[in-house]
Design an enzyme around this catalytic site. Structure first.
Site, PDB file in Angstrom:
ATOM      1  N   ASN A  55      -3.831  41.345  36.941  1.00 43.16           N
ATOM      2  CA  ASN A  55      -4.598  42.388  36.251  1.00 43.16           C
ATOM      3  C   ASN A  55      -4.826  41.918  34.815  1.00 43.16           C
ATOM      4  O   ASN A  55      -3.893  41.890  34.016  1.00 43.16           O
ATOM      5  CB  ASN A  55      -3.779  43.684  36.288  1.00 43.16           C
TER       6      ASN A  55
ATOM      7  N   HIS B  13     -10.190  54.527  38.317  1.00 43.86           N
ATOM      8  CA  HIS B  13      -8.879  54.738  38.960  1.00 43.86           C
ATOM      9  C   HIS B  13      -9.014  54.808  40.485  1.00 43.86           C
ATOM     10  O   HIS B  13      -8.170  55.401  41.162  1.00 43.86           O
ATOM     11  CB  HIS B  13      -8.221  56.075  38.520  1.00 43.86           C
TER      12      HIS B  13
ATOM     13  N   HIS C  37      -4.896  62.011  38.979  1.00 46.26           N
ATOM     14  CA  HIS C  37      -4.251  60.855  38.347  1.00 46.26           C
ATOM     15  C   HIS C  37      -4.141  61.194  36.864  1.00 46.26           C
ATOM     16  O   HIS C  37      -5.132  61.171  36.130  1.00 46.26           O
ATOM     17  CB  HIS C  37      -5.111  59.604  38.578  1.00 46.26           C
TER      18      HIS C  37
ATOM     19  N   ARG D 262      -8.799  59.926  24.414  1.00 44.49           N
ATOM     20  CA  ARG D 262     -10.224  60.135  24.729  1.00 44.49           C
ATOM     21  C   ARG D 262     -10.539  61.621  24.821  1.00 44.49           C
ATOM     22  O   ARG D 262      -9.735  62.389  25.361  1.00 44.49           O
ATOM     23  CB  ARG D 262     -10.584  59.481  26.073  1.00 44.49           C
TER      24      ARG D 262
ATOM     25  N   ASP E 291       1.169  60.534  23.425  1.00 44.37           N
ATOM     26  CA  ASP E 291       2.180  60.519  24.481  1.00 44.37           C
ATOM     27  C   ASP E 291       2.671  61.941  24.765  1.00 44.37           C
ATOM     28  O   ASP E 291       3.112  62.645  23.843  1.00 44.37           O
ATOM     29  CB  ASP E 291       3.348  59.618  24.044  1.00 44.37           C
TER      30      ASP E 291
ATOM     31  N   ARG F 253       5.283  63.036  26.130  1.00 44.66           N
ATOM     32  CA  ARG F 253       6.684  63.321  25.827  1.00 44.66           C
ATOM     33  C   ARG F 253       6.818  63.800  24.387  1.00 44.66           C
ATOM     34  O   ARG F 253       7.523  64.775  24.102  1.00 44.66           O
ATOM     35  CB  ARG F 253       7.552  62.075  26.056  1.00 44.66           C
TER      36      ARG F 253
ATOM     37  N   ILE G 184       2.073  61.086  33.767  1.00 45.05           N
ATOM     38  CA  ILE G 184       2.281  62.519  33.520  1.00 45.05           C
ATOM     39  C   ILE G 184       2.416  63.269  34.852  1.00 45.05           C
ATOM     40  O   ILE G 184       3.322  64.085  35.035  1.00 45.05           O
ATOM     41  CB  ILE G 184       1.103  63.097  32.704  1.00 45.05           C
ATOM     42  N   GLY G 185       1.528  62.974  35.784  1.00 43.20           N
ATOM     43  CA  GLY G 185       1.542  63.673  37.074  1.00 43.20           C
ATOM     44  C   GLY G 185       2.863  63.519  37.805  1.00 43.20           C
ATOM     45  O   GLY G 185       3.344  64.445  38.454  1.00 43.20           O
ATOM     46  N   GLU G 186       3.485  62.336  37.668  1.00 43.87           N
ATOM     47  CA  GLU G 186       4.735  62.076  38.393  1.00 43.87           C
ATOM     48  C   GLU G 186       5.958  62.634  37.671  1.00 43.87           C
ATOM     49  O   GLU G 186       6.977  62.893  38.294  1.00 43.87           O
ATOM     50  CB  GLU G 186       4.932  60.550  38.565  1.00 43.87           C
ATOM     51  N   ASN G 187       5.860  62.745  36.334  1.00 47.43           N
ATOM     52  CA  ASN G 187       7.077  62.983  35.548  1.00 47.43           C
ATOM     53  C   ASN G 187       7.175  64.294  34.788  1.00 47.43           C
ATOM     54  O   ASN G 187       8.196  64.540  34.156  1.00 47.43           O
ATOM     55  CB  ASN G 187       7.236  61.860  34.519  1.00 47.43           C
TER      56      ASN G 187
ATOM     57  N   GLU H  46      -0.956  50.838  42.516  1.00 46.41           N
ATOM     58  CA  GLU H  46      -2.219  50.109  42.638  1.00 46.41           C
ATOM     59  C   GLU H  46      -1.996  48.654  43.063  1.00 46.41           C
ATOM     60  O   GLU H  46      -2.777  48.096  43.830  1.00 46.41           O
ATOM     61  CB  GLU H  46      -2.971  50.164  41.296  1.00 46.41           C
TER      62      GLU H  46
HETATM   63  P1  ADP Z   1      -1.443  54.362  31.872  1.00 48.43           P
HETATM   64  O1  ADP Z   1      -2.673  55.197  32.084  1.00 48.43           O
HETATM   65  O2  ADP Z   1      -1.462  53.583  30.603  1.00 48.43           O
HETATM   66  O3  ADP Z   1      -0.996  53.576  33.093  1.00 48.43           O
HETATM   67  P2  ADP Z   1       0.817  56.093  32.452  1.00 48.43           P
HETATM   68  O4  ADP Z   1       0.353  56.407  33.832  1.00 48.43           O
HETATM   69  O5  ADP Z   1       2.070  55.316  32.291  1.00 48.43           O
HETATM   70  O6  ADP Z   1      -0.330  55.443  31.583  1.00 48.43           O
HETATM   71  O7  ADP Z   1       0.980  57.483  31.690  1.00 48.43           O
HETATM   72  C1  ADP Z   1       1.377  57.583  30.359  1.00 48.43           C
HETATM   73  C2  ADP Z   1       1.745  59.049  30.072  1.00 48.43           C
HETATM   74  O8  ADP Z   1       2.738  59.433  31.009  1.00 48.43           O
HETATM   75  C3  ADP Z   1       2.309  59.293  28.693  1.00 48.43           C
HETATM   76  O9  ADP Z   1       1.681  60.422  28.115  1.00 48.43           O
HETATM   77  C4  ADP Z   1       3.777  59.586  28.930  1.00 48.43           C
HETATM   78  O10 ADP Z   1       4.217  60.631  28.121  1.00 48.43           O
HETATM   79  C5  ADP Z   1       3.842  60.015  30.372  1.00 48.43           C
HETATM   80  N1  ADP Z   1       5.073  59.456  30.976  1.00 48.43           N
HETATM   81  C6  ADP Z   1       5.216  58.220  31.442  1.00 48.43           C
HETATM   82  N2  ADP Z   1       6.483  58.036  31.919  1.00 48.43           N
HETATM   83  C7  ADP Z   1       7.139  59.183  31.740  1.00 48.43           C
HETATM   84  C8  ADP Z   1       8.474  59.650  32.006  1.00 48.43           C
HETATM   85  N3  ADP Z   1       9.384  58.865  32.587  1.00 48.43           N
HETATM   86  N4  ADP Z   1       8.757  60.910  31.670  1.00 48.43           N
HETATM   87  C9  ADP Z   1       7.835  61.721  31.104  1.00 48.43           C
HETATM   88  N5  ADP Z   1       6.575  61.330  30.821  1.00 48.43           N
HETATM   89  C10 ADP Z   1       6.220  60.101  31.130  1.00 48.43           C
END
Ligand code: ADP
Length: 405
Positions: A7, A180, A208, A241, A283, A285, A332-335, A388
């Site tokens: 990538n 995506h 996503h 964005r 971010d 978090r 964000i979706g996962e965490n 991916e």
């Molecule tokens: P990218 O689009 O660069 O691949 P990611 O899918 O990693 O980005 O998403 C980044 C966002 O996900 C950030 O806003 C971050 O706060 C959130 N994030 C990533 N990992 C975690 C985690 N373990 N816990 C909470 N939030 C997370």
């Protein structure tokens, strides 16, 4: 059998070497700051300590050579020689309406990448450099390109056409492409695999949500609409964005602030989104921490984000005349349970009901997947970590018939 997934960004090269028989990752890493001062290769071999190797990679070809040297290194390498790599799968960004699915790399594919430099100015040139670097370093290894736009090519004209003079669509190919795609496709396939049901007959909305976020409507396993457009700027607000805004704002701000087109683009792509709104961070978090400490702008940024995603879900349920499943994926979706809750709480009209307990449990971001809706919910809500690289490796094996060799 091993497949190398590559990538490339304008100054970076990420890689993952996968054993496709058991779909395990043998090593992954990244060469950063290619062509700048002191590029570094970070290499994570499975089961061994991460190594950081300062290097002197002036271009992607040198970076690629270094990656191969690292993969076969006696101390931290994971293979004996380069011949163990059966094929390379490349992530590519923009294939316009010419690329409908993953493809074996040949001169025509490279020409399409080149033709679309204008549509993907940051990524397409880098993707081509990555392919050419591999051709130079491993000339006999077959390659596949997996485009971010391909999965969305099944959208019908009413979903991809903007209401602008039609001649300009014909002349400049200005239309919705979506991004995506590999992630939306992966989580859709995985959802059906988990449920043990065919894709025909289902209506799925995939969210996503990461630094860049996009929502897709997927009917019978095929994309029928997606929130990103000609570029990844359209759709929900993102880290930096702005997402969709009234287009008149663009000319208004260019006049008021005296912005050039490049400055306006930078403003919308890099200074807006939840960063611009909160003034705190891109971010999520950091935004949650700030909001908990009473920062009103951070709280507003989170509300604007959740509300926007919820509106897309409502719109896509209308686009498909219903929805059976909603999937959350990416950082964000996962965490982030509070974001999932904030989005779902206004969807009771669709019959969405999530379990507080299940929603709060799935936060680890380490491959945990599962259902967070209650048994009474009319819509199944799932968390599926995206992958991916695995999708690219699978496409590479399938297209090259590697399993038959
Ligand atoms: P990218 O689009 O660069 O691949 P990611 O899918 O990693 O980005 O998403 C980044 C966002 O996900 C950030 O806003 C971050 O706060 C959130 N994030 C990533 N990992 C975690 C985690 N373990 N816990 C909470 N939030 C997370």
């Amino acid at each position: 059998m091993k497949v190398l997934v590559v990538n490339t960004g304008s100054s970076s090269l990420k890689y993952q070497l996968m054993d496709v028989q058991n779909e395990s990752v043998l090593a992954k890493g990244n060469v950063d700051r290619i062509g700048a001062k002191q590029p570094v290769l970070e290499h994570e071999p499975a089961g061994l300590d991460e190594v950081k190797i300062p290097c002197n990679a002036k271009d992607h070809t040198e970076a690629m050579k270094l990656v191969i040297d690292t993969l076969i290194h006696p101390d931290y390498g994971v293979i004996k020689n380069m011949d163990e790599i059966s094929a390379v799968g490349h992530r590519a960004l923009h294939g316009s309406d010419k690329i409908l699915e993953s493809v074996i790399v040949n001169d025509e594919v490279k020409a399409i990448l080149r033709e679309n430099f204008e549509l993907g100015p940051l990524h397409n040139p880098a993707n081509l450099m990555g392919i050419e670097a591999c051709e130079e370093v491993m000339p006999n290894t077959p390659m596949v390109a997996v485009f971010d736009t391909a999965f969305h090519q099944t959208m019908p004209p009413e979903a991809y056409t903007y209401a602008l003079p039609y001649e300009d669509y014909e002349k400049y190919a200005i239309r919705r492409y979506g991004f995506h795609g590999t992630s939306h496709r992966y989580v859709t396939r995985r959802l059906h695999e988990l449920l043990g049901i065919p894709e025909e007959g289902t209506k799925v909305i995939t969210c996503h949500l990461g630094n860049g976020s996009s929502i897709s409507a997927i009917k019978d396993g095929k994309c029928v609409d997606t929130s990103m457009g000609l570029t990844p700027l359209e759709g929900v607000p993102m880290g930096t964005r702005c997402g969709s805004i009234d287009p008149a704002i663009v000319t208004c701000l260019m006049e008021k602030k005296g912005f050039s087109p490049e400055e306006m683009s930078e403003y919308m792509n890099k200074q807006s989104g939840v960063l611009g709104l909160s003034g705190v961070s891109s971010d999520f978090r950091d935004l949650h921490t700030a909001a908990e400490q009473g920062n009103k702008r951070a709280a507003l940024a989170l509300d604007v984000f959740n509300y926007s995603v919820r509106k897309y879900i409502g719109a896509y349920a209308a686009a498909m005349d219903g929805v059976d499943y909603i999937v959350f994926t990416a950082g964000i979706g996962e965490n982030t349970p509070s974001v999932r809750e904030g989005i779902c709480k206004g969807l009771s009209f669709l019959g969405v009901e999530i379990s507080e307990e299940k929603n709060n449990k799935i936060v680890a971001g380490n491959g945990i997947e599962g259902k967070i809706s209650t048994d009474n919910s009319k819509v199944g809500v799932y968390i599926i970590p995206t992958n991916e690289e695995l999708m690219i490796a699978r496409d590479t094996v399938e297209l090259l018939n590697l399993n038959d060799r």
